[in-house]
Design a protein around this motif. Structure first.
Motif, mmCIF file in Angstrom:
data_model
loop_
_atom_site.group_PDB
_atom_site.id
_atom_site.type_symbol
_atom_site.label_atom_id
_atom_site.label_comp_id
_atom_site.label_asym_id
_atom_site.label_seq_id
_atom_site.Cartn_x
_atom_site.Cartn_y
_atom_site.Cartn_z
ATOM 1 N N HIS A 290 6.660 23.407 -39.930
ATOM 2 C CA HIS A 290 6.897 24.334 -41.034
ATOM 3 C C HIS A 290 6.540 23.666 -42.361
ATOM 4 C CE1 HIS A 290 8.527 27.936 -42.769
ATOM 5 N NE2 HIS A 290 9.323 27.238 -43.554
ATOM 6 N N PRO A 291 5.866 24.366 -43.249
ATOM 7 C CA PRO A 291 5.520 23.741 -44.529
ATOM 8 C C PRO A 291 6.780 23.279 -45.259
ATOM 9 C CG PRO A 291 4.304 25.776 -44.237
ATOM 10 C CD PRO A 291 5.283 25.705 -43.119
ATOM 11 N N GLY A 292 6.673 22.138 -45.878
ATOM 12 C CA GLY A 292 7.818 21.588 -46.600
ATOM 13 C C GLY A 292 8.715 20.737 -45.728
ATOM 14 N N THR A 293 8.408 20.662 -44.435
ATOM 15 C CA THR A 293 9.262 19.909 -43.522
ATOM 16 C C THR A 293 8.560 18.634 -43.074
ATOM 17 O OG1 THR A 293 10.141 21.993 -42.708
ATOM 18 C CG2 THR A 293 10.553 20.031 -41.370
ATOM 19 N N LEU A 294 9.240 17.527 -43.256
ATOM 20 C CA LEU A 294 8.777 16.262 -42.691
ATOM 21 C C LEU A 294 9.689 15.952 -41.521
ATOM 22 C CD1 LEU A 294 8.543 14.230 -46.013
ATOM 23 C CD2 LEU A 294 6.645 15.285 -44.809
ATOM 24 N N GLU A 295 9.164 15.275 -40.528
ATOM 25 C CA GLU A 295 10.010 14.918 -39.394
ATOM 26 C C GLU A 295 9.834 13.438 -39.081
ATOM 27 O OE1 GLU A 295 9.037 16.616 -35.575
ATOM 28 O OE2 GLU A 295 11.119 16.613 -34.947
ATOM 29 N N LEU A 296 10.956 12.759 -38.936
ATOM 30 C CA LEU A 296 10.924 11.347 -38.558
ATOM 31 C C LEU A 296 11.781 11.195 -37.313
ATOM 32 C CD1 LEU A 296 9.754 8.667 -39.774
ATOM 33 C CD2 LEU A 296 12.049 8.220 -40.600
ATOM 34 N N PHE A 297 11.373 10.289 -36.440
ATOM 35 C CA PHE A 297 12.057 10.177 -35.156
ATOM 36 C C PHE A 297 13.006 8.991 -35.133
ATOM 37 C CE2 PHE A 297 8.265 12.602 -34.500
ATOM 38 C CZ PHE A 297 8.760 13.694 -33.821
ATOM 39 N N LEU A 298 14.184 9.261 -34.580
ATOM 40 C CA LEU A 298 15.195 8.220 -34.442
ATOM 41 C C LEU A 298 14.945 7.465 -33.148
ATOM 42 C CD1 LEU A 298 18.061 10.652 -35.315
ATOM 43 C CD2 LEU A 298 17.166 8.893 -36.836
ATOM 44 N N GLY A 299 15.470 6.275 -33.067
ATOM 45 C CA GLY A 299 15.314 5.517 -31.832
ATOM 46 C C GLY A 299 14.285 4.414 -31.964
ATOM 47 N N TRP A 300 13.683 4.291 -33.129
ATOM 48 C CA TRP A 300 12.684 3.253 -33.358
ATOM 49 C C TRP A 300 13.215 2.263 -34.386
ATOM 50 C CZ3 TRP A 300 7.947 3.096 -30.801
ATOM 51 C CH2 TRP A 300 7.684 4.216 -30.014
ATOM 52 N N GLY A 301 12.426 1.241 -34.637
ATOM 53 C CA GLY A 301 12.740 0.306 -35.713
ATOM 54 C C GLY A 301 13.968 -0.541 -35.459
ATOM 55 N N ARG A 302 14.115 -1.031 -34.224
ATOM 56 C CA ARG A 302 15.206 -1.962 -33.953
ATOM 57 C C ARG A 302 14.944 -3.256 -34.720
ATOM 58 N NH1 ARG A 302 17.732 -1.134 -28.863
ATOM 59 N NH2 ARG A 302 18.897 -3.006 -29.385
ATOM 60 N N ASP A 303 16.037 -3.991 -35.003
ATOM 61 C CA ASP A 303 15.883 -5.233 -35.756
ATOM 62 C C ASP A 303 15.130 -6.270 -34.946
ATOM 63 O OD1 ASP A 303 17.225 -4.052 -37.747
ATOM 64 O OD2 ASP A 303 19.058 -5.239 -37.575
ATOM 65 N N GLN A 304 14.540 -7.213 -35.662
ATOM 66 C CA GLN A 304 13.820 -8.319 -35.030
ATOM 67 C C GLN A 304 14.716 -9.044 -34.029
ATOM 68 O OE1 GLN A 304 10.700 -9.581 -35.545
ATOM 69 N NE2 GLN A 304 11.062 -11.305 -34.199
ATOM 70 N N ASP A 305 14.184 -9.326 -32.873
ATOM 71 C CA ASP A 305 14.872 -10.085 -31.813
ATOM 72 C C ASP A 305 16.045 -9.335 -31.183
ATOM 73 O OD1 ASP A 305 13.200 -12.183 -32.168
ATOM 74 O OD2 ASP A 305 14.556 -13.285 -33.479
ATOM 75 N N ARG A 306 16.327 -8.134 -31.580
ATOM 76 C CA ARG A 306 17.526 -7.470 -31.064
ATOM 77 C C ARG A 306 17.251 -6.681 -29.798
ATOM 78 N NH1 ARG A 306 19.807 -10.936 -32.370
ATOM 79 N NH2 ARG A 306 20.276 -11.430 -34.534
ATOM 80 N N ALA A 307 16.121 -6.034 -29.726
ATOM 81 C CA ALA A 307 15.841 -5.235 -28.532
ATOM 82 C C ALA A 307 15.067 -6.050 -27.507
ATOM 83 C CB ALA A 307 15.067 -3.980 -28.908
ATOM 84 N N GLY A 308 14.224 -6.952 -27.965
ATOM 85 C CA GLY A 308 13.430 -7.737 -27.031
ATOM 86 C C GLY A 308 12.014 -7.918 -27.530
ATOM 87 N N LYS A 309 11.254 -8.655 -26.755
ATOM 88 C CA LYS A 309 9.908 -9.030 -27.211
ATOM 89 C C LYS A 309 8.965 -7.835 -27.270
ATOM 90 C CE LYS A 309 9.631 -13.905 -26.054
ATOM 91 N NZ LYS A 309 10.589 -14.213 -24.985
ATOM 92 N N VAL A 310 9.094 -6.921 -26.320
ATOM 93 C CA VAL A 310 8.182 -5.776 -26.316
ATOM 94 C C VAL A 310 8.445 -4.897 -27.529
ATOM 95 C CG1 VAL A 310 7.508 -3.712 -25.062
ATOM 96 C CG2 VAL A 310 7.942 -5.821 -23.834
ATOM 97 N N ALA A 311 9.714 -4.686 -27.831
ATOM 98 C CA ALA A 311 10.047 -3.874 -28.999
ATOM 99 C C ALA A 311 9.582 -4.566 -30.269
ATOM 100 C CB ALA A 311 11.550 -3.631 -29.052
ATOM 101 N N ASP A 312 9.604 -5.885 -30.262
ATOM 102 C CA ASP A 312 9.198 -6.611 -31.460
ATOM 103 C C ASP A 312 7.708 -6.549 -31.703
ATOM 104 O OD1 ASP A 312 11.691 -7.267 -32.149
ATOM 105 O OD2 ASP A 312 11.655 -9.314 -31.399
ATOM 106 N N ILE A 313 6.946 -6.326 -30.637
ATOM 107 C CA ILE A 313 5.497 -6.227 -30.824
ATOM 108 C C ILE A 313 5.187 -5.116 -31.811
ATOM 109 C CG2 ILE A 313 3.330 -5.595 -29.724
ATOM 110 C CD1 ILE A 313 4.418 -6.772 -27.162
ATOM 111 N N CYS A 314 5.963 -4.026 -31.721
ATOM 112 C CA CYS A 314 5.570 -2.855 -32.514
ATOM 113 C C CYS A 314 5.743 -3.057 -34.003
ATOM 114 C CB CYS A 314 6.297 -1.595 -32.080
ATOM 115 S SG CYS A 314 7.316 -1.754 -30.703
ATOM 116 N N PRO A 315 6.967 -3.250 -34.465
ATOM 117 C CA PRO A 315 7.091 -3.195 -35.917
ATOM 118 C C PRO A 315 6.424 -4.370 -36.592
ATOM 119 C CG PRO A 315 9.171 -3.800 -34.927
ATOM 120 C CD PRO A 315 8.233 -3.536 -33.814
ATOM 121 N N LEU A 316 6.411 -5.516 -35.958
ATOM 122 C CA LEU A 316 5.888 -6.697 -36.629
ATOM 123 C C LEU A 316 4.400 -6.584 -36.846
ATOM 124 C CD1 LEU A 316 7.791 -9.589 -34.968
ATOM 125 C CD2 LEU A 316 8.061 -8.589 -37.209
ATOM 126 N N HIS A 317 3.770 -5.842 -35.967
ATOM 127 C CA HIS A 317 2.328 -5.846 -35.945
ATOM 128 C C HIS A 317 1.730 -5.485 -37.287
ATOM 129 C CE1 HIS A 317 -0.929 -6.416 -33.282
ATOM 130 N NE2 HIS A 317 -1.523 -5.324 -33.678
#
Lengths: 1183, 470
Positions: A762-789
């Motif tokens: 819908h115009p005027g609507t932004l959507e962001l997804f929850l469940g991402w962006g865990r802190d460094q070293d907290r979820a694991g190495k695979v999760a860390d690949i994403c945000p650090l990249h």
């Protein structure tokens, strides 16, 4: 396994203890009587060996030890000497030549290994055969009944439990991917930890229990857990409360609490308990939110939604090739963003997030008006609010139903008048706050008015699960006020899902976290006790009232961990609670954890009650009573372990496919709220909606590479999250997909996020997804690949301190000028006029079917007949495997993709490789939007604006594509090495070890289902890092690790344990593809030859068809005229084969058109009325 | 043919004698190479090293280091392979087809184009072997006896390709060597250095220049020309069929064999021009390779360019006329307007527009202009293979699978390395072999100047009258 050379056999005999230990480790405790190796050589064998050696000039001392008598040896020596004396040149050359040859022959490393078989075979185990366990796992807190397939004690596949009425043999993405979490190398492995400054030091379990027990002796105790519903778990909770009288407080925490819903139901019915929504009993569903991917719904809802969507047969058995059939349920979705439900809805209505309540009351008003009921006075004002909704196209615009609100109301009323039920639903991560109560009130009003309360909306009162409806916030508030001295957090991660509570957690004197890794909450803790994975531990669940399911371990613990429940009991014992204390008995036998090779913590050895015993006792006591079972305790328990589920008499009604029991499950309740309610104000400017990630849910599985690589069901993006933006807004602001923008939310610092322009938003609507962006070293190495990249760490939870989340946040975005390539697996989103994923309109389909019947698609006059002038080449005397894909029920959830990952050892390739288009999934779900659009459209602004406008109301088709197993497969004749060929069961085989890797087969496959091993993907945990920059990567790796592949990229133990031993792990440089799970279809030989019968339909299924929650994939034998797959494949006018008419590939897979249960537009009516010229021309061309 | 006496391309300058011709042509073989040559040779050798480095990494890491992906399973390796095969085809055109058509002016350039053929096929032949996922088992593509009694699959066009390439490469090498024998004998006789004497002597296989030698030689040469001509046409048609057998829109067209052959000659002659122009100036061969020769090459090039242009138009028409959305999508939308439209535009510009300048005589006789046009055609022909090979795969039947192919850094090593390998061999050869066929050039330059038409058999016999050792 011990490795010994056979000449050391005597040493083996001398050290039996060593063998016993080693084999015990390997075989999980089976004891082995060592067998002296020397016995295996009889004198004949030894003599033969000696003769051989003598002939080869090897008569040496070792022959003696293997049975030669000295006399024989002497004779051998004499013979040899006799040959040597007159050594002439020729003789010398002969001997030296032979010496050279034998010297070379000795270079090979062919040391025979010592294999130690089980001396005593464990009960119920046949080597090489899989053992299945029924158990229960949890997906975001919701129990899922599963069956776990294990080989030699290793779980290798999670499947749905066919006996569980909520699983029916199917499974969802998160639950299947839990297998990978079990073997996650990033789990805590070395026992409990205690905080020491900023880091943690390992301590022993006894030290932990003493320390925590000491803290528990006085002061207020808080316990924060996930949802609790199992009878044993509830009993443990009661016992704990009793152990700490008047100072114990428990709350369930969920990342997606259902607070608004509970409040509204409290107001409406005086009962705050959360109901269960049953789409399978409804004819019409009106949804205000994503019913399929909201984070609060799960497998059961998906399965039941499939029942709603499936085309119904007009009468039993009349469906065999019958043209005319009954309809299917109708789904009307009101939503601000393009959700998973939106992709399958028949009618999708765009509404701003804040106006959902207005729309809902609008529908309610129209229903109330028709029924002559009054709306609550405060709601009536909603009817005054002007909603600009896109009218529904079609002829009934005349009947005053062009308004979507009136249309929805008329559909709901029609169902009621026909004596059927409907379902109105609202939910989602951001629709549970204060501002959503009015929306949920409207939903409650509609359901109550339409008589759905008690049928499709079933409330279980106090018998329901202890879920998060606001208590967690109260407990954390108590922490913030300093009223909690010891807080134990088990199975929840509030510091991540509600960052604002970190201050409260820090106020607690002793924070104890039971988790499988040092997550965000554990990082704040004083003590961390590592917990077991669901596949390693006992437990239970009551998924819906009366549906008890049991959780049992399928593998001994891999690491030095302890069940959370046992930790709680051990703490209580250490604190002096007598209820859990038991007499200390030595642990016997001493169990060793599988990978850590350490003795396991056992309750009995520490004087603590066993959690396993507690579960058993509760079940034999309470559950047996509840189920009304007359069996003796032992039989009852064994049956429960075997089936994994026990149904109470009340819940025992059959809920099999299509046999819905429409009796009211709970008494209907009148809607009785008459008070005030606030309707949210109309939005202005850009509004940010926070939704649960459709792939990651609450973020607990962020370290799971299968889920990381699983495409989002709507956007098809992997490995990253993004900001979804309306095409209109993108057009206005000059933003394109993959542009990086700075997102600023009022009251929070701005951060960079890549944009995905989302059709249907819908115009005027932004959507962001929850469940991402865990802190460094907290979820694991695979999760860390994403945000650090690339510097992104996008945690939507951190954007607001409010809990539950508000409907929408005010937000602004600014271009940064940078771009970031989101790894999208789909190349193009529009069919560009090609007949690929077809759909049809329900109301006019019968006419189309009649036309289709006139246009038989074969020259032989039979539908599905032979259109080839060459005839068929292949005979399929036994079985011919095939599949039918019902695009009408496919919800795009990707459960099939994850099932295939696990079943076929499909590797993960990583983000860089996905960007290059090298994803390895053997099955994929193509998602097409209606219309045609060039993303990079240039041209006058007016043209682009018109295009953007057109993209706001797109219709969607999901099309699962796996290998079509063509009879005339284009891939087969082009292979120069004969590595791909056809078998007599219709399967196009791929012979991995014959493949040279020319890739012509992949080029020539029109479906592009062949996958190539560009790297040794099986070696990597999450694909080669920086694969896009080979030079940089290889040079860096060579410098740091001396190998071209970095050690940090490589697969870690114990991930290898997960591999399915029935399926080859493919080598680099070879092609692979779907083979209809040939390892499964091969197993029928055992059945057919062993039992001398032909298998029944449905007895063997591919992993994807088995797991599909909505039964969109049906597998079976095309040679069996009564099989479901044949019946579906023959549906005239609906079933078609992809690209068959163009290429004569003759696929074994049939597609069933997507059926749109909505009014036909004027264009569609016109097209159907006069047999379309193009269609007729096309069809005559085909014939 | 009857006008051969008037042919400016076969007319000798008055001061030319047999001895001077020999001296001129073999002069470079007995001199220490100049610095410029060393620079060029070492650069080319370095690029060859880069090619093999990339290939070694491909073997160690995986073919993933290149840019190919799904759906574009064939990229740089195959594009460049077809490019070099095309170059080779043009060499055979000059050495055998023009020979059979008695185009005797080709005697001035056939040695260099034959060398070009052999070296181009060496590069090209390597690439299909390199491009596989597991190059170490490439021998499975050959029919060899094995204990599994497995044969390659003869239905596969890749197998046809294997036979076509190996057959063609073998024939080209033998043909090339056969043509060299009289010249090798000449060099043997002129060489002072004993090692050179020995090596050339061995290579000359005891050539004495007797009438019997010449008779056998002539007969063998003509027979090889007869073998090579259908072989080269068939070989490149097979390469075309390799793609045409596929069902990919953009590949699946019956026009491919003549299309590929004419395109190959088009690009190969352009490459020949690029090689001949610096060669004749560096070695002072202007008297032998005259502007007339270059102009004739340009004329053939223009003809082939027009055929290629015709095919381009034909493909578009067929796509439109077929009403197939897949064909139309590929030709009418993706190629001109899709993500790789720039590649298509480059192809059209270089192959269709720029060669039209060759209609102008002054352009054809302007060396600088010829080189510029030839370079453009080379670029255009590489892009033609890129467009056919990769763009077709990028946008095939199901839109969900559409993809995009781009080079990785290692692809540049392969592309540059292929040129490096070719030029290493070519530059090496110009220092050890006569770049103009001494015997054959004498046959046309040292005949009595004719002002009237003569009997063609006379001119044919002419070669036997000149002793190559003169």
């Amino acid at each position: 396994m011990t490795k010994t050379y056979w000449k050391n056999a005597d040493e083996l005999v001398a050290a039996p203890a060593e063998i016993a230990t080693a084999s015990a480790d390997a075989t999980l405790g089976a004891s082995v009587a060592p067998k002296p190796r020397g016995d295996e050589f009889g004198p004949e064998v030894a003599r033969a060996i000696a003769d051989l050696r003598a002939r080869h000039g090897h008569a040496n001392a070792s022959c003696e030890s293997e049975g030669n008598t000295p006399a024989e040896l002497d004779r051998l020596r004499d013979d040899l000497r006799a040959a040597v004396p007159g050594l002439n040149r020729r003789g010398f050359m002969q001997i030296s030549g032979a010496a050279a040859v034998f010297a070379l022959a000795a270079c090979g490393k062919k040391h025979p290994d010592t294999l130690v078989p089980w001396a005593q075979q464990p009960e119920g185990t046949t080597l090489g055969n899989a053992v299945y366990y029924s158990t229960t796992l949890r997906d975001s807190g919701q129990p899922v009944g599963v069956v776990v397939k294990t080989y030699d004690g290793r779980p290798i596949k999670i499947e749905g439990n066919i006996d569980h009425p909520l699983s029916r043999g199917r499974c969802d993405t998160q639950t299947q991917a839990a297998l990978l979490n079990l073997y996650d190398p990033d789990r805590l492995q070395d026992g409990p930890h205690q905080r020491e400054g900023e880091s943690f030091k390992p301590i022993s379990w006894d030290e932990l229990d003493a320390a925590v027990g000491g803290a528990l002796k006085a002061g207020n105790v808080g316990l924060l857990t996930g949802a609790i519903d199992g009878p044993a778990a509830k009993r443990l909770l009661l016992d704990l409360a009793a152990a700490f009288p008047k100072r114990f407080m428990h709350a369930a925490f969920s990342a997606f609490p259902r607070v608004g819903e509970a409040q509204a139901r409290k107001l409406a019915f005086g009962d705050a308990s959360l109901p269960v929504y049953r789409a399978d009993l409804a004819e019409v569903m009106v949804s205000f939110g994503d019913f399929l991917g909201s984070g609060t719904t799960g497998l059961a809802e998906q399965i039941e939604f499939g029942d709603l969507r499936r085309l119904k047969t007009s009468s039993a058995g009349a469906d065999r090739g019958d043209a005319k059939r009954g309809g299917c349920g109708q789904v009307i979705a009101f939503e601000p963003t393009m959700s998973q439900l939106g992709t399958v809805a028949d009618v999708r209505v765009r509404v701003a997030a804040e106006q959902l309540a207005v729309a809902a009351w609008g529908v309610a008003g129209a229903v109330a008006k028709q029924l002559g009921i009054d709306l609550p006075a405060s709601a009536a004002k909603a009817l005054d609010a002007k909603l600009e909704l896109k009218p529904i196209d079609g002829p009934h615009a005349d009947a005053g139903q062009s308004s979507p609100l009136a249309f929805a109301a008329s559909r709901l009323l029609a169902a009621k008048q026909a004596g059927k039920h409907s379902l109105v639903w609202a939910g989602g991560a951001s629709q549970q706050g204060e501002d959503s109560v009015s929306l949920h009130l409207a939903v409650a009003f509609l359901n109550a008015t339409l008589g759905n309360e008690g049928v499709t909306v079933v409330s279980s009162g106090d018998a329901g699960p202890i879920a998060d409806t606001g208590a967690a916030a109260e407990l954390l508030k108590a922490c913030a006020d300093g009223q909690v001295d010891v807080l134990i957090v088990a199975g929840a991660n509030p510091a991540y899902a509600w960052p604002a509570c970190v201050a409260a957690l820090k106020k607690v004197k002793t924070l104890v976290v039971l988790a499988d890794r040092i997550d965000e909450t554990a990082a704040l803790a004083g003590f961390v006790a590592p917990t077991l994975h669901g596949l390693e531990s006992w437990g239970d669940a009551e998924a819906r009232p009366g549906m008890y399911s049991l959780q049992q371990p399928c593998i001994p613990p891999l690491w030095d961990c302890r069940a959370a429940e046992e930790s709680l009991m051990a703490f209580a014992v250490a604190a002096g609670a007598a209820a859990f204390a038991r007499e200390k008995t030595p642990a016997n036998p001493t169990w060793i954890s599988v990978v850590a090779r350490k003795p396991l913590w056992q309750a009995a050895a520490h004087g603590v009650a066993s959690w396993q015993e507690m579960v058993r006792a509760t079940w034999i006591d309470a559950v047996k009573k509840g189920s009304g079972s007359a069996a003796d305790d032992r039989s009852f328990w064994n049956a429960a372990l075997s089936r994994g589920v026990v149904l109470a008499a009340s819940a025992g009604a059959k809920a099999q496919d299509g046999e819905a029991d429409t009796k009211a499950k709970s008494p209907a309740k009148p809607f009785r709220y008459t008070g005030e309610m606030s309707l949210p104000a109309a939005p202005a400017g850009l509004r940010l909606v926070l939704s649960a990630s459709r792939t990651m849910r609450d973020g607990a599985n962020l370290n799971n590479p299968w889920l990381q690589e699983m495409p989002d069901p709507v956007s098809k993006i992997t490995w990253d999250t993004y900001l979804a933006m309306s095409p209109m807004d993108a057009h206005d602001q000059g933003i394109r997909s993959n542009d990086v923008v700075t997102l600023t939310v009022a009251g929070a610092a701005g951060f960079a996020v890549p944009v995905h322009v989302q059709e249907g938003q819908h115009p005027g609507t932004l959507e962001l997804f929850l469940g991402w962006g865990r802190d460094q070293d907290r979820a694991g190495k695979v999760a860390d690949i994403c945000p650090l990249h690339d510097g992104f760490r996008i945690n939507g939870f951190a954007l607001t301190a409010q809990r539950p989340l508000p409907l929408a946040l005010e937000a602004t975005i600014a271009k940064t000028g940078k771009t970031y390539e989101l790894a999208n697996v789909q190349g193009h989103d529009y069919m560009e006029g090609r007949p690929v994923a077809l759909d049809e309109i329900l109301s006019i389909r019968d006419r189309e079917v009649e036309e289709a019947e006139q246009w038989k698609n074969g020259t032989d006059g039979k539908a599905g007949g032979d259109i080839s002038m060459y005839g068929t080449h292949h005979a399929y005397p036994g079985h011919k495997w095939g599949m039918a894909v019902d695009m009408n029920t496919c919800i795009g959830c990707n459960a099939c993709v994850v099932a295939c990952h696990a079943e076929n050892n499909v590797p993960v390739v990583g983000r860089d490789e996905v960007r290059k288009g090298r994803v390895m999934h053997w099955i994929r779900i193509d998602r097409y939007y209606s219309g045609t659009f060039d993303r990079d459209a240039r041209g006058p602004i007016a043209v682009r604006e018109k295009q953007a406008q057109a993209l706001l109301d797109v219709e969607v088709v999901n099309q699962p594509v796996m290998c079509q197993q063509c009879e005339n497969a284009p891939c087969e004749p082009v292979c120069p090495a004969n590595a791909t060929m056809h078998n007599n069961e219709g399967i196009s085989l791929q012979v991995y070890n014959r493949c040279v890797g020319t890739r012509y087969c992949a080029n020539n496959c029109p479906y592009k289902v062949r996958r190539f091993n560009w790297y040794q993907y099986s070696q990597y945990r999450a694909g080669p890092v920086d694969a896009g920059k080979p030079l940089t990567r290889i040079v860096t790796n060579l410098r740091t690790s001396g190998a071209t592949s970095s050690q940090s990229e490589l697969s870690h133990a114990p991930l290898e344990m997960m591999l399915n031993p029935e399926v080859t792990v493919r080598h680099r440089g070879v092609m692979e593809k779907c083979n209809f799970c040939i390892q499964r279809t091969r197993t029928i030989r055992d059945i057919e030859h062993g039992q001398n019968r032909r298998i029944k339909d449905g007895e063997v299924k591919t992993a994807c068809a088995q797991t599909c929650p909505t039964k969109a994939l049906v597998f079976g034998d095309l040679n069996d005229p009564d099989s479901e797959v044949v019946i579906m494949s023959k549906r005239t006018g609906t079933a078609y084969k992809l690209l068959d008419k163009e290429l004569n590939t003759r696929p074994s897979v049939s597609y069933l058109k997507r059926v749109r249960n909505r009014p036909a537009t004027a264009d569609e009516l016109g097209a159907a009325a006069e047999p379309a010229e193009g269609q007729a021309a096309g069809k005559s061309g085909e014939g | 043919m009857s006008t051969i006496g008037n042919d400016p391309a076969t007319a000798a300058a008055p001061e030319l004698t047999a001895a001077k011709i020999t001296d001129d042509i073999i002069a470079p073989l007995f001199k220490f190479p100049p610095l410029a040559w060393w620079g060029a040779f070492l650069t080319a050798a370095g690029l060859t090293g880069a090619l093999f480095l990339a290939f070694a990494l491909h073997c160690v890491e995986g073919i993933g280091i290149f840019g190919i992906n799904s759906p574009v399973g064939w990229g740089n390796y195959i594009v460049t392979y077809v490019f070099w095969i095309g170059i080779a085809v043009a060499g055979t055109l000059v050495s055998s087809i023009l020979f059979l058509f008695r185009q005797r002016w080709r005697n001035a350039i056939n040695r260099s184009t034959e060398a070009m053929t052999v070296f181009a096929i060496s590069v090209a032949g390597l690439f299909p072997a390199l491009h596989t996922g597991r190059p170490w088992v490439d021998y499975w593509l050959m029919p060899y006896p094995n204990d599994l009694e497995l044969w390659p699959q003869f239905k596969s066009p890749i197998i046809w390709d294997v036979f076509a390439i190996t057959g063609y490469a073998t024939t080209s090498v033998i043909f090339f060597y056969l043509g060299l024998i009289p010249d090798l004998a000449t060099i043997r006789d002129r060489a002072k250095n004993p090692i050179q004497k020995m090596v050339y002597g061995a290579l000359a296989m005891g050539w004495k220049g007797t009438a019997s030698d010449w008779r056998h030689y002539e007969r063998a040469y003509a027979q090889f020309a007869w073998i090579a001509t259908p072989l080269v046409l068939g070989m490149h048609s097979t390469i075309a069929t390799l793609l045409a057998v596929g069902d990919v829109p953009g590949w699946h067209a019956t026009i491919f064999p003549p299309y590929f052959v004419s395109g190959a000659i088009f690009g190969g002659l352009a490459m020949a021009l690029v090689l001949l122009v610096p060669l004749r100036s560096a070695f002072k061969f202007e008297q032998y390779i005259t502007i007339d020769h270059l102009e004739r090459l340009a004329k053939i090039m223009l003809t082939c360019g027009l055929i290629v242009t015709y095919v381009y138009i034909c493909e578009f028409f067929t796509a439109w006329y077929s009403e197939s959305p897949y064909e139309r999508g590929q030709f009418l939308w993706y190629r001109p307007f899709g993500a790789h439209a720039w590649a298509w535009m480059t192809m059209i510009t270089c192959n269709v527009i720029i060669p039209q300048f060759l209609w102008i005589r002054s352009v054809r006789r302007n060396i600088a202009a010829l080189v510029v046009i030839a370079l453009a055609v080379n670029v255009g022909m590489w892009f033609e293979r890129f467009v056919i090979g990769c763009l077709s795969l990028e946008a095939d039947h199901l839109p969900a699978n559409w993809g995009y192919y781009s080079f990785s850094s290692w692809d540049w090593f392969i592309l540059a390395g292929s040129f490096g390998m070719f030029f290493t061999m070519f530059l090496g050869f110009i220092r050890v072999g006569p770049m103009i066929s001494i015997a054959e050039i004498k046959s046309i330059l040292l005949q009595p100047q004719r002002t009237h038409a003569s009997h063609p058999s006379d001119s044919n016999r002419g070669v036997t009258e000149i002793h190559p050792d003169a």
